[in-house]
Scaffold this motif. Sequence first.
Motif: not given
Lengths: 395, 546
Positions: A218, A42, A22-24, A20
């Motif tokens: 999330d 980030y 890594t997505e940000c 999760a």
Amino acid sequence: MSMIAPPWKDGLSPTPLHPAVTECAAANDWVRWGDYSVARTYSSWEDEYDAIRRHVGIADLTPSVRYRMTGQDAEAYLNRLVTRDMRRLRSGARCATPLCNEHGHVIDIVHIERVDEHIYDLAASAKMLPWLLDSAIGFDDVAIEDVTGQDVIFGLYGVASCATLLMAGAEDVEKLNPHQIGLYKIRDAAVVITRTGALGEMAYEIRAIEADALNVWDRLLRVGKPLGLKPVGRRALDMCRIELGHLSYGQDYIGALAARYGNRPRTPAELGLDSLVDMKKDYFTGKRAFRQKTTQHRTKVIALHCDGLEPMDHAKIFQGDRLIGTVTSSCWSPKLKSIISLATVTDQTLAEGVPLTLDVPRVFELEPDHMRINATVVARPFYRSPARNAKVRGS
Amino acid sequence: MNIFNRLRDRSAPEAPNAFKGAYDVIVIGAGHNGLICAAYLADAGLDVLVVDQRDKPGGMASSELIDDRYTGAMGAHIVEGLSAKVARDLKLHKFGLDYVKRQLDTVAIDGEGQAVRFGADMRKSQDSISALSPQDAQAYPVFMDKMQRYTQALTGMLSPPPLLENIGRTDAMSTWLKGVRHLDQNEQQEFVRLCLSSVGDILDEYFESDLLKAALAFDGIQGGRLGPRDMGTMAALLWRWAQREVSKDRLSIPKGGMDTLAMALLKAAQDKGVAFRSNADVKALMMEEDQVTGISLDGDEHVYAKRVVSSADPKRTLMDLTGPRHLDTESVRRLKHLKTEGTVSRMLLTLNGMPFFTGLSDDDWGERILICPHMDYAQRSSRAMKYNELPHELTMEIVIPTVFDPTLAEFNRHIVSANIQYTPCEPEGGWQQHKEHLATKALDTLSYCAPNLRGLVEGGDLWTPSELASHFGSTGGHWHHVDHTLDQAAMMRPIPGAAQYHTPVPGLYLCGAGTHPGGGVTGLPGYYAAQRVIFDTKTNEQGGGL
């Protein structure tokens, strides 16, 4: 010939939140924390700092070193281990305390949570299981376990942190007072929430089991979005830490177990923590050294306002021509619009307002160089939000 | 200060027996060191109480009437190196201490008929050695004279060493090492080499006879865990010889058993005003504000004192009586690592006649007899013990005290008092299944060396290290409380931070064999501890040797 895997771990582990996170992490800027890699930034550290100070920031604190003490003797054990009176720590409360060696030198500044009457969690800056185990000799009923990385831990910082938790479903979390612990639910996942006051903000620490971790992350990210929530990396956290004037293990002081030279570790008084040493309580390791004053206090930690526009870590500090110390942590403070530094000096009488000169090492076009910068001694902390201890009104 | 006055006022009238409720100093344990310490303290004008868990004084240097038939020692059976100064100061001879035999010789036998005897008389020793090897007979006086130089150098180091924290201070160190400084440069180098060597290597350089080497090596290994091939045993040998130097009697057997010494010490102490309380088991030390305020006895009785001196072993004193809760983690750690497991089992046999050891002549019978034919024999046994197994071959030291002192047993009866070296403290599987085996083996070994012995045996007793531990109340049942190894010597004895008879706890002192200069029956730990307490009393220090 077969390859034999080395007994130590090669490289760093991702935390359970890694998919999760890594997505940000658009900046793809990672840093080591214990055996794990975590994001330093980030997307942009300015935005992350802004989120903490004005809205809300969320951080992955999973790598922090944790030990769990259980048993009838856990209270007495911890009381002998640390300098504060653990009998005063009620169930469901937490506190910060130094722990010292026999010379009264600080091994670490730890956070202790009394989860239950006979269950404690200890959050440390570095591993120290041999020390904890040897300290348990003579205490029959106490079990010590390294639980680092067992649970996933989030830090939530900023004025909107409480609102975020409420919106995520943690009912009544506003009733949690600073340094209190409670059990809540976020999207059917049981979480332990502690109100910490970290970074001088209204702050919470949320602990969830690994299976629930991504769900909780999330949920918090989604409900926090309208409130300005952003994942924050180590760089922004460290800036806020310096603004609060908190000392970082290994950076502002050397732990007594890690120090290679005998004169490197510091006493609580040298770190400005003498108020956390309770000489009235039962015996603790180091108490005799404090009572008999066998260990000299040589240094003092000071806070500095510096001219210039760049952080000046490891700068030499001069008072007139006399070298009196070194800068240990330094950063640009957006709140104070100035470079701020924490430093260790040998002059224990140094008062606020004293002008000093810093000699900052740098490399300029491949040539070693240094520059002279003016600085002034100021009070610690540099900045601390009034919201950190504020009562939250129910929605 | 005020606390103590208050405590004393309150408790004095309530004392339930003839003993007072408060003293200046309480000495725990009435072993020879405890009594010597108490006597010196009382001599300095202090009000002293000695308590002991047993019904009699003496501790490990005492004897008891066993089965109403004979008097035997469960602990030490020879008075080894009792300091001449202590004996003189306390007028022990006036209080009944007398020896039936002074300056015991050592006779080593190999069971095959060979024997060697050496002792104070150089001429006779050489004669005896020449039967084994003329070369060794020539080398023996050279070796002894050389070692005498180093032993002399060590005797200065029997005095209290500087604190470990002062090890870099030349003034503190040089006084203590005065004897070593008087050696010339070559000798100093040799001294350092000797101290770090194994006794086996050094003896190999001088002698060729295995029996002689084993016999000489024995003093370096007795009571300890190391074998003659292990490093540091040469230092242990020289240390032992240095301890004997302070006594003019060397090895001696007291008249009437070891209790004569204990009773003489008790009388000397009582003469100076020391109160002695037997059957008083100390449950714990009382602490107030991290400082000792007295002891609490069995049955919830409290006795107050500003200073408590313990002749119990350091682990019992600090871990059991004080408790780790009053100590820093480092101190607990060091105590945990302390090697206190005993290695010597005691055996007493009553015989209705004199055993004839093969190879011994009539006048050898009363001397100290060693069964240790070869250094490798002892080394193998030490290896077995290291892994908690019973050794296949037993290394023994035997004394037959009835040769000189017939009063110890009935008419024409003899007592064989044996130390069985290298028996593990807790063998694999526990003593229950091994004790019988050990007794058989010991009897076999003795019968092999003295074939008529088995037929003479009327009865006997065997005590394992763990039984001695519980009988005398010393952790592990070690002779010297704490093993005589280099890492537990001098300023590190018993642990750094508790040297010089101080402990980390203010008001608590140590005076037992676990302190410098260590075990044996020298009485020096008790003497030096008393000097420390008297000094602290005068300067109003509370100790607390951090």
